[in-house]
Design a protein around this motif. Structure first.
Motif, short mmCIF file in Angstrom:
data_model
loop_
_atom_site.label_atom_id
_atom_site.label_comp_id
_atom_site.label_asym_id
_atom_site.label_seq_id
_atom_site.Cartn_x
_atom_site.Cartn_y
_atom_site.Cartn_z
N PHE A 40 0.83 -1.21 0.00
CA PHE A 40 0.00 0.00 0.00
C PHE A 40 0.87 1.26 0.00
O PHE A 40 0.50 2.28 -0.55
N HIS A 253 -7.92 -8.72 -10.57
CA HIS A 253 -7.23 -7.80 -11.51
C HIS A 253 -7.97 -7.88 -12.85
O HIS A 253 -9.19 -7.73 -12.89
N GLN A 286 -18.70 -11.68 0.08
CA GLN A 286 -18.06 -11.84 -1.23
C GLN A 286 -17.92 -10.48 -1.90
O GLN A 286 -18.67 -9.55 -1.59
N LEU A 288 -18.18 -7.75 -4.87
CA LEU A 288 -19.01 -7.42 -6.02
C LEU A 288 -18.05 -7.05 -7.15
O LEU A 288 -17.34 -6.03 -7.07
N MET A 289 -18.02 -7.88 -8.18
CA MET A 289 -17.01 -7.68 -9.23
C MET A 289 -17.34 -6.43 -10.05
O MET A 289 -18.51 -6.10 -10.26
N GLY A 290 -16.27 -5.74 -10.47
CA GLY A 290 -16.47 -4.51 -11.25
C GLY A 290 -16.56 -3.27 -10.38
O GLY A 290 -16.81 -2.18 -10.89
N PHE A 291 -16.34 -3.46 -9.08
CA PHE A 291 -16.36 -2.30 -8.16
C PHE A 291 -15.10 -2.35 -7.29
O PHE A 291 -14.62 -3.42 -6.93
N GLY A 292 -14.62 -1.16 -6.94
CA GLY A 292 -13.48 -1.05 -6.02
C GLY A 292 -12.17 -0.86 -6.77
O GLY A 292 -11.98 -1.38 -7.87
N HIS A 293 -11.31 -0.09 -6.16
CA HIS A 293 -9.97 0.12 -6.74
C HIS A 293 -9.02 0.57 -5.65
O HIS A 293 -9.41 1.34 -4.77
N PHE A 339 -22.31 0.40 3.17
CA PHE A 339 -21.12 -0.47 3.14
C PHE A 339 -20.11 0.04 2.11
O PHE A 339 -18.92 0.18 2.40
N PHE A 340 -20.59 0.34 0.92
CA PHE A 340 -19.69 0.74 -0.16
C PHE A 340 -19.25 2.20 0.01
O PHE A 340 -18.10 2.54 -0.26
N ARG A 343 -16.45 2.61 2.49
CA ARG A 343 -15.16 2.10 2.02
C ARG A 343 -14.68 2.77 0.74
O ARG A 343 -13.66 2.39 0.17
N ILE A 345 -16.00 2.79 -2.34
CA ILE A 345 -16.01 1.84 -3.47
C ILE A 345 -16.89 2.37 -4.60
O ILE A 345 -18.07 2.65 -4.41
N ASN A 348 -15.32 0.21 -11.26
CA ASN A 348 -14.02 0.19 -11.95
C ASN A 348 -14.27 -0.18 -13.43
O ASN A 348 -15.40 -0.52 -13.80
N ASP A 350 -13.85 -2.67 -15.27
CA ASP A 350 -14.34 -3.99 -15.65
C ASP A 350 -15.86 -4.10 -15.59
O ASP A 350 -16.44 -5.01 -16.20
N1 ACO Z 1 -17.10 -5.72 -3.14
C1 ACO Z 1 -17.29 -5.80 -1.80
N2 ACO Z 1 -16.39 -5.34 -0.91
C2 ACO Z 1 -15.29 -4.77 -1.39
C3 ACO Z 1 -15.01 -4.65 -2.75
C4 ACO Z 1 -15.98 -5.15 -3.65
N3 ACO Z 1 -15.79 -5.07 -4.97
N4 ACO Z 1 -13.82 -4.04 -2.93
C5 ACO Z 1 -13.35 -3.79 -1.70
N5 ACO Z 1 -14.23 -4.23 -0.76
C6 ACO Z 1 -14.12 -4.11 0.70
C7 ACO Z 1 -13.24 -5.18 1.29
O1 ACO Z 1 -13.99 -6.33 1.64
C8 ACO Z 1 -12.69 -4.46 2.49
O2 ACO Z 1 -13.68 -4.45 3.50
P1 ACO Z 1 -13.28 -4.50 5.06
O3 ACO Z 1 -12.61 -3.17 5.33
O4 ACO Z 1 -14.57 -4.68 5.77
O5 ACO Z 1 -12.36 -5.65 5.22
C9 ACO Z 1 -12.50 -3.03 2.00
O6 ACO Z 1 -13.47 -2.88 0.95
C10 ACO Z 1 -11.12 -2.73 1.45
O7 ACO Z 1 -10.82 -3.73 0.50
P2 ACO Z 1 -9.33 -4.11 0.10
O8 ACO Z 1 -9.34 -5.50 -0.43
O9 ACO Z 1 -8.40 -3.81 1.24
O10 ACO Z 1 -9.05 -3.06 -1.02
P3 ACO Z 1 -7.92 -3.19 -2.11
O11 ACO Z 1 -7.52 -1.84 -2.49
O12 ACO Z 1 -6.83 -4.10 -1.65
O13 ACO Z 1 -8.69 -3.94 -3.31
C11 ACO Z 1 -9.66 -4.50 -5.36
C12 ACO Z 1 -8.92 -3.42 -4.55
C13 ACO Z 1 -8.85 -5.78 -5.35
C14 ACO Z 1 -9.83 -4.04 -6.80
C15 ACO Z 1 -11.05 -4.74 -4.71
O14 ACO Z 1 -11.79 -3.55 -4.70
C16 ACO Z 1 -11.81 -5.86 -5.37
O15 ACO Z 1 -11.61 -7.04 -5.04
N6 ACO Z 1 -12.74 -5.54 -6.34
C17 ACO Z 1 -13.51 -6.56 -7.01
C18 ACO Z 1 -12.67 -7.18 -8.14
C19 ACO Z 1 -12.52 -6.24 -9.32
O16 ACO Z 1 -13.48 -5.71 -9.84
N7 ACO Z 1 -11.26 -6.09 -9.76
C20 ACO Z 1 -10.92 -5.24 -10.90
C21 ACO Z 1 -10.05 -4.11 -10.46
S1 ACO Z 1 -9.67 -3.03 -11.79
C22 ACO Z 1 -8.47 -3.83 -12.67
O17 ACO Z 1 -7.59 -4.44 -12.14
C23 ACO Z 1 -8.50 -3.74 -14.14
#
Ligand code: ACO
Length: 401
Positions: A40, A253, A286, A288-293, A339-340, A343, A345, A348, A350
């Motif tokens: 990080f 990823h 679990q 949610l795919m397509g969200f978070g970065h 929740f989102f 954090r 979120i 992204n 995808d």
């Molecule tokens: N859905 C639900 N919860 C989520 C998500 C999500 N998509 N993303 C993060 N969180 C939550 C985690 O559970 C965690 O919760 P907690 O604090 O209660 O433990 C918190 O948010 C932080 O999550 P981290 O894993 O520490 O965040 P990190 O920066 O390491 O992860 C990542 C980033 C891997 C992209 C993550 O958001 C994720 O898994 N997303 C879903 C997979 C995805 O769409 N990936 C594509 C990324 S873009 C690309 O690479 C082209």
């Protein structure tokens, strides 16, 4: 030792930087370790290739915003720029582009290797084998095998060749003669869909070109860091890119694009409710795919551009509308869910790039390899920068369990 002053004095130099507090460990401090498994807070290099402003949702390739690049450039011209060439040098740019187009061809050696791969392999594994094979094919094509930029051009073109050939094999089709006067986006889609009468090749090539540009580069993500790790050990560029492909395949990823497409398919097949679906995900902890970065704490600019493209609705494709409708419901739910929100979120790329691949007509299993056809531009640029900067071998440490 309790204050920042103490830490500074004994352990770190503070480096001037406009954006960050940068600590550089002083040399030869015995027993100093930074425990940061997700890296990080670790910078492994300096790079001029791209810059992300994660707070304001901005992305720049060598100082130019992607909003500017996506509208009026050819993907290969953008790759030329990412690699570090001068985008306003029209002559060199055209030469680079012509070279890449010339390298868009299927050599008998590569074809033989790809034909020997058993059916059922994942397209990303197929691509890793193909890229590794290129080291034994390059002598036939490259005039100067010591020139990394020449290899980079070859790899960019061949990544598209390998992805296209995966599709052809899957559909029992033959490779057709390439047209070196056309763009890579056009040639790629022409290989796949030339026999589909209703396919609007020029329109689809324009859309594909934009999607290629949007995913061409994204600083130190997992796959790019992997490419740099191989470069740091003295590995060759083909092995480094193959390792990048392996990292990119992971579903946190680049693999997420395939997962999102499968999620949309599930929604449509079983007429699922978005709120029930998200509730179930949260209940089972679990993702949610397509969200978070990791870097963006707001809308990712690439996702924003793709949503604008979808909203412009030039495609008039009912499948696109169906996918977009689910995406919008997911965006609304995530945007209003504590929740989102807590954090940070957001969508992204995808969440949306898979809709464009669906529109182009490629199967969802190929989504990640389609992204790799873009991202290879960034990977080769980082490989070259890492080698030129003569950085030390990457050698992290561990603590005992
Ligand atoms: N859905 C639900 N919860 C989520 C998500 C999500 N998509 N993303 C993060 N969180 C939550 C985690 O559970 C965690 O919760 P907690 O604090 O209660 O433990 C918190 O948010 C932080 O999550 P981290 O894993 O520490 O965040 P990190 O920066 O390491 O992860 C990542 C980033 C891997 C992209 C993550 O958001 C994720 O898994 N997303 C879903 C997979 C995805 O769409 N990936 C594509 C990324 S873009 C690309 O690479 C082209």
């Amino acid at each position: 030792m309790k204050t920042l002053e103490d830490v500074k004095q004994y352990f770190f130099n503070i480096i001037e930087d406009p954006d960050y507090i940068v600590l550089e460990p002083k040399k030869n401090i015995k027993n100093l370790l930074i425990l940061d498994p997700g890296l990080f807070h670790i910078a492994t290099c300096r790079s001029g290739i791209s810059k992300i402003d994660g707070e304001n949702g901005r992305l720049y390739y060598r100082g130019i915003s992607i909003e500017k690049l996506v509208d009026n450039q050819d993907f290969i011209d953008v790759a030329f720029y990412i690699i570090g060439e001068n985008i306003s040098d029209a002559q060199s740019k055209d030469k680079f582009n012509a070279n890449v187009r010339k390298y868009f061809c299927l050599s008998p050696e590569l074809k033989a290797v790809l034909d020997s791969i058993p059916a059922g392999i994942h397209p990303m594994s197929f691509a890793a084998i193909g890229i590794t094979t290129l080291s034994s094919v390059e002598s036939k094509y490259l005039e100067n095998q010591d020139d990394l930029k020449e290899k980079a051009k070859f790899i960019i073109a061949q990544m598209a060749v390998i992805a296209a050939y995966y599709y052809l094999k899957l559909h029992n089709k033959e490779w057709i003669k390439e047209d070196a006067d056309q763009s890579i986006a056009y040639n790629f889609l022409n290989q796949l869909f030339h026999d589909q009468i209703k396919y609007d090749l020029p329109v689809m090539s324009k859309i594909f070109n934009k999607v290629l540009i949007l995913h061409a580069e994204h600083d130190q993500n997992c796959s790019t860091a992997t490419v740099r790790a191989i470069a740091s050990a003295g590995g060759d560029i083909y092995s480094a890119v193959a390792a990048g492909i392996a990292a990119f395949k992971g579903n946190l990823h680049g693999g997420a694009s395939q997962n999102v497409a499968e999620m949309y398919e599930e929604f449509l097949l079983h007429n699922l409710d978005v709120n029930d679906y998200v509730n179930e995900k949260l209940k089972n902890k679990q993702r949610l795919m397509g969200f978070g970065h990791r870097i963006y704490s707001c809308w990712d600019p690439r996702a924003k551009i793709m949503l604008n493209m979808l909203n412009a609705n030039e495609f008039k494709d009912p499948m696109v509308d169906a996918y977009k409708s689910i995406a919008l419901k997911l965006i609304a739910r995530v945007g209003s869910d504590e929740f989102f929100i807590k954090r940070g979120i957001y969508p992204n790329p995808d969440l949306l790039n898979c809709i464009f691949y669906k529109l182009l007509g490629v199967p969802s299993s190929m989504n990640t390899v389609m992204l790799a056809v873009s991202r290879v531009a960034g990977w080769v640029a980082h490989y070259i920068e890492h080698v030129n900067d003569k950085l030390p071998i990457m050698r992290p440490c561990q603590l005992q369990k």
